[in-house]
Design a protein around this motif. Structure first.
Motif, PDB file in Angstrom:
ATOM      1  N   UNK A  53      42.264  41.041  35.471  1.00 43.37           N
ATOM      2  CA  UNK A  53      41.007  41.151  35.439  1.00 43.37           C
ATOM      3  C   UNK A  53      40.548  39.856  36.478  1.00 43.37           C
ATOM      4  N   UNK A  54      40.893  38.899  36.280  1.00 52.12           N
ATOM      5  CA  UNK A  54      40.836  37.520  37.090  1.00 52.12           C
ATOM      6  C   UNK A  54      40.790  37.956  38.454  1.00 52.12           C
ATOM      7  N   UNK A  55      41.763  38.665  38.827  1.00 50.74           N
ATOM      8  CA  UNK A  55      41.901  38.885  40.245  1.00 50.74           C
ATOM      9  C   UNK A  55      40.907  39.953  40.737  1.00 50.74           C
ATOM     10  N   UNK A  56      40.425  40.863  39.786  1.00 49.24           N
ATOM     11  CA  UNK A  56      39.382  41.432  40.223  1.00 49.24           C
ATOM     12  C   UNK A  56      38.170  40.853  40.143  1.00 49.24           C
ATOM     13  N   UNK A 106      43.773  48.094  48.529  1.00 44.99           N
ATOM     14  CA  UNK A 106      44.608  47.505  47.584  1.00 44.99           C
ATOM     15  C   UNK A 106      44.382  46.285  47.418  1.00 44.99           C
ATOM     16  N   UNK A 107      44.034  45.419  48.339  1.00 40.97           N
ATOM     17  CA  UNK A 107      43.786  43.706  48.282  1.00 40.97           C
ATOM     18  C   UNK A 107      42.385  43.510  47.953  1.00 40.97           C
ATOM     19  N   UNK A 108      41.576  44.332  48.026  1.00 39.55           N
ATOM     20  CA  UNK A 108      40.219  44.452  47.700  1.00 39.55           C
ATOM     21  C   UNK A 108      40.054  44.388  46.247  1.00 39.55           C
ATOM     22  N   UNK A 109      41.048  45.144  45.848  1.00 38.81           N
ATOM     23  CA  UNK A 109      41.261  45.207  44.278  1.00 38.81           C
ATOM     24  C   UNK A 109      41.793  44.256  43.541  1.00 38.81           C
ATOM     25  N   UNK A 110      42.075  43.105  44.208  1.00 37.44           N
ATOM     26  CA  UNK A 110      42.837  41.932  43.472  1.00 37.44           C
ATOM     27  C   UNK A 110      44.141  41.875  43.629  1.00 37.44           C
ATOM     28  N   UNK A 111      44.719  40.800  43.956  1.00 44.35           N
ATOM     29  CA  UNK A 111      46.352  40.402  44.326  1.00 44.35           C
ATOM     30  C   UNK A 111      46.714  39.391  43.287  1.00 44.35           C
ATOM     31  N   UNK A 112      47.649  39.755  42.287  1.00 45.42           N
ATOM     32  CA  UNK A 112      48.102  38.730  41.246  1.00 45.42           C
ATOM     33  C   UNK A 112      49.726  38.576  41.589  1.00 45.42           C
ATOM     34  N   UNK A 113      49.979  37.318  41.127  1.00 43.77           N
ATOM     35  CA  UNK A 113      51.295  36.906  41.375  1.00 43.77           C
ATOM     36  C   UNK A 113      51.780  36.593  39.900  1.00 43.77           C
ATOM     37  N   UNK A 114      52.754  37.014  39.496  1.00 41.84           N
ATOM     38  CA  UNK A 114      53.426  37.010  38.132  1.00 41.84           C
ATOM     39  C   UNK A 114      54.765  36.135  38.417  1.00 41.84           C
ATOM     40  N   UNK A 115      55.015  35.105  37.339  1.00 44.57           N
ATOM     41  CA  UNK A 115      56.010  34.378  37.480  1.00 44.57           C
ATOM     42  C   UNK A 115      56.667  34.122  36.142  1.00 44.57           C
ATOM     43  N   UNK A 116      57.849  34.520  35.823  1.00 39.84           N
ATOM     44  CA  UNK A 116      58.423  34.277  34.672  1.00 39.84           C
ATOM     45  C   UNK A 116      59.916  34.866  34.576  1.00 39.84           C
ATOM     46  N   UNK A 156      46.718  35.088  47.123  1.00 42.74           N
ATOM     47  CA  UNK A 156      46.439  35.722  45.912  1.00 42.74           C
ATOM     48  C   UNK A 156      45.071  35.356  45.164  1.00 42.74           C
ATOM     49  N   UNK A 157      44.668  36.161  44.331  1.00 43.32           N
ATOM     50  CA  UNK A 157      43.478  36.218  43.558  1.00 43.32           C
ATOM     51  C   UNK A 157      43.616  35.322  42.083  1.00 43.32           C
ATOM     52  N   UNK A 158      45.037  35.539  41.684  1.00 44.94           N
ATOM     53  CA  UNK A 158      45.320  35.035  40.378  1.00 44.94           C
ATOM     54  C   UNK A 158      46.715  34.861  40.019  1.00 44.94           C
ATOM     55  N   UNK A 159      47.110  34.105  39.297  1.00 45.79           N
ATOM     56  CA  UNK A 159      48.641  33.932  38.956  1.00 45.79           C
ATOM     57  C   UNK A 159      48.849  34.047  37.396  1.00 45.79           C
ATOM     58  N   UNK A 160      49.872  34.615  36.921  1.00 47.38           N
ATOM     59  CA  UNK A 160      50.234  34.543  35.401  1.00 47.38           C
ATOM     60  C   UNK A 160      51.563  33.796  35.250  1.00 47.38           C
ATOM     61  N   UNK A 161      51.784  32.991  34.478  1.00 52.07           N
ATOM     62  CA  UNK A 161      52.901  32.126  34.542  1.00 52.07           C
ATOM     63  C   UNK A 161      53.496  31.840  33.060  1.00 52.07           C
TER      64      UNK A 161
END
Length: 508
Positions: free
Chosen positions: A456-459, A241-251, A321-326
């Motif tokens: 997609x960025x995380x991937x 699962x971590x190979x597929x990308x880790x995303x943190x979402x803040x909102x 993480x590999x990407x963040x969305x905020x």
């Protein structure tokens, strides 16, 4: 991707082609013949058919004269309606007017009654009045001619671009021809790719008239499904699962709990392997009830129920993480906005900034440029206007130019939402997304897009590719939702169809 030319680039292509020994007369001859071919197809053949060609004075009008000659040669009774006297033609259009005199094509000066009479007995009309260099609003006889073509109701073939459409921006001030087919030369023009110009173009046929391939250079490109398929990663059988990308979402905030939930699930739907959601601690139970697959990070809250600041655990999760969305649902509370500005600048991994994340930088784009990592900004016109310190109307008047400037100024990828979405890279490259439609005009669909891009960025996709692929897939998902739910489609319906969009693009 398909190249899209500005009027200036199209003019350069013409000049450089002629410098190679392919003269303007040859280009006009080939262009006019292609227009005649399209008009014949629209008319349903040759036998017993009639055509009207409405000609302006420039090369566009010259193309129309050549088309009229070929139409008559092929057996279609043809009338040319002249918007200006033949003395106004330069070369090679002037020579083609003389050649037309060697046929029995009828030539009539324009008047509204003349045009209406000729159209009434015709099977197809050709619009050869204005070219891609047109600006402003048609007036006088030009306005009346365009209105006459539109009022007629029969099929119209436009030469290069429908008359009345701004070739640089796609804007329509006043009236513009609504064509059934637009025959454009060498490459599509930006005025018939952007809205509202695209709505006037009908079916766009890009035809070859002899431009050398190596001279066809563009900074604007139209995304296609195969481009997206080429960059979408495929999970190997042994993927973790971590190979597929880790995303943190803040909102999120007390009054807006749905946006962050949509973002988190969208990141998963885009293929991320693990998503962590950070929200004000007061709304954590609500968001937890909406999301089953994510992990959660409670953040300190203000008295208004918005994010008050960062905590060590958030920093720790972000670093791995590999990407963040905020941004979505965070409000414009000043304490929260200060947190956003500090976080975005310090974030060590690529970050997607949307909604209130963008509003936090209104009038402060210099601070956005002062970052540690790559960023994708996803504003709609209003958010863009606040960022750039201009009006939404100014944004709409030149979507490509403004997106390109902001991307360069802050050295980030800028995705300017709307129909059609414009994606600009820091280096000045622009991509236009052709998918989507009115089903996306509902609350929350932007939050879905934000989460998808982060996923997609995380991937492993570069920011420009993630934004391009995200917008393309988001548009297809929206179309699926619209077909299924009609005008009642919601952001949740769009989200549910993201896997269908991926499968469609990959041909599964």
């Amino acid at each position: 991707m398909k190249p899209v030319l500005t009027p200036a680039e199209a003019a350069i292509l013409d000049r450089e082609t002629q410098a190679r020994g392919i003269d303007a007369a040859s280009l006009m001859e080939r262009a006019g013949r292609q227009v005649a071919r399209a008009a014949t197809a629209v008319a349903g053949g040759f036998s017993g058919r009639r055509a009207v060609v409405v000609c302006g004075k420039g090369n566009n009008g010259g193309d129309g004269l050549v088309a009229a000659r070929h139409l008559r040669r092929w057996g279609i009774r043809t009338t040319v309606v002249m918007m200006q006297p033949p003395e106004a033609f330069g070369e090679p259009a002037a020579t083609n007017f003389l050649r037309l005199g060697q046929t029995d094509v009828r030539v009539r000066p324009f008047s509204p009654d003349t045009l209406a009479r000729e159209l009434a007995r015709s099977d197809v009309a050709v619009d050869a009045m204005f070219g891609t260099g047109f600006r402003g609003s048609p007036e006088g006889d030009w306005e009346r001619a365009i209105a006459g073509l539109n009022d007629w109701g029969g099929p119209v073939v436009a030469v290069d671009i429908p008359s009345g459409v701004n070739g640089e921006t796609g804007a329509v001030r006043g009236v513009a021809v609504t064509a059934d087919v637009t025959v454009t030369f060498g490459a599509a023009k930006i005025g018939i790719v952007l809205l509202p110009g695209a709505l006037h173009a009908g079916l766009v046929e890009v035809v070859d008239i002899g431009f050398p391939a190596d001279l066809l250079r563009a900074d604007v490109w139209l995304s296609e499904g195969e481009d997206v398929a080429a960059v979408l990663p495929v999970r190997p059988p042994d993927t973790h699962k971590r190979d597929a990308g880790v995303v943190v979402v803040i909102g999120g905030s007390r009054s807006m709990t749905g946006a962050v939930s949509l973002m988190g699930e969208a990141a998963y739907r885009a293929g991320a392997g693990l998503v962590s959601v950070a929200v004000p601690e007061g709304i954590l139970p609500v968001v937890q009830a909406a999301l089953r697959e994510t992990t959660f990070i409670p953040l300190p809250a203000t008295d208004a129920g918005t994010v008050a600041g960062r905590i060590d655990r958030l920093d720790e999760v972000v670093r791995s993480a590999d990407a963040v969305a905020i941004g979505p649902g965070m409000t414009t509370n000043e304490e929260t906005a200060a947190f956003i500005r500090s976080f975005v600048r310090a974030c060590p991994v690529p970050i997607v900034v949307d909604a209130d994340g963008l509003n936090a930088f209104a009038g402060r784009t210099g601070e956005l440029a002062d970052r540690h990592s790559d960023a994708v900004l996803t504003p709609h016109a209003g958010e863009f206007a606040r960022l750039a310190g201009i009006t939404a109307a100014e944004v709409g008047a030149d979507r490509v130019g403004h997106a390109r400037k902001l991307a360069s100024d802050i050295q980030a990828t800028v995705l300017l939402k709307g129909s059609r979405t414009v994606i600009a890279s820091p280096e000045g490259r622009v991509r236009i997304n052709p998918t989507g439609g009115p089903s996306l005009a509902t609350g929350g669909t932007g939050d879905v897009l934000t989460g998808m891009i982060a996923g997609l960025i995380a991937r492993g996709l570069a920011p420009i590719d993630a934004a391009t692929a995200g917008a393309y897939l988001h548009g297809i998902a929206g179309s699926h939702a619209g077909r299924e739910k009609g005008e009642g489609a919601t952001a949740g319906d769009v989200l549910a169809h993201v896997p269908d969009a991926v499968a469609e693009v990959l041909g599964r």
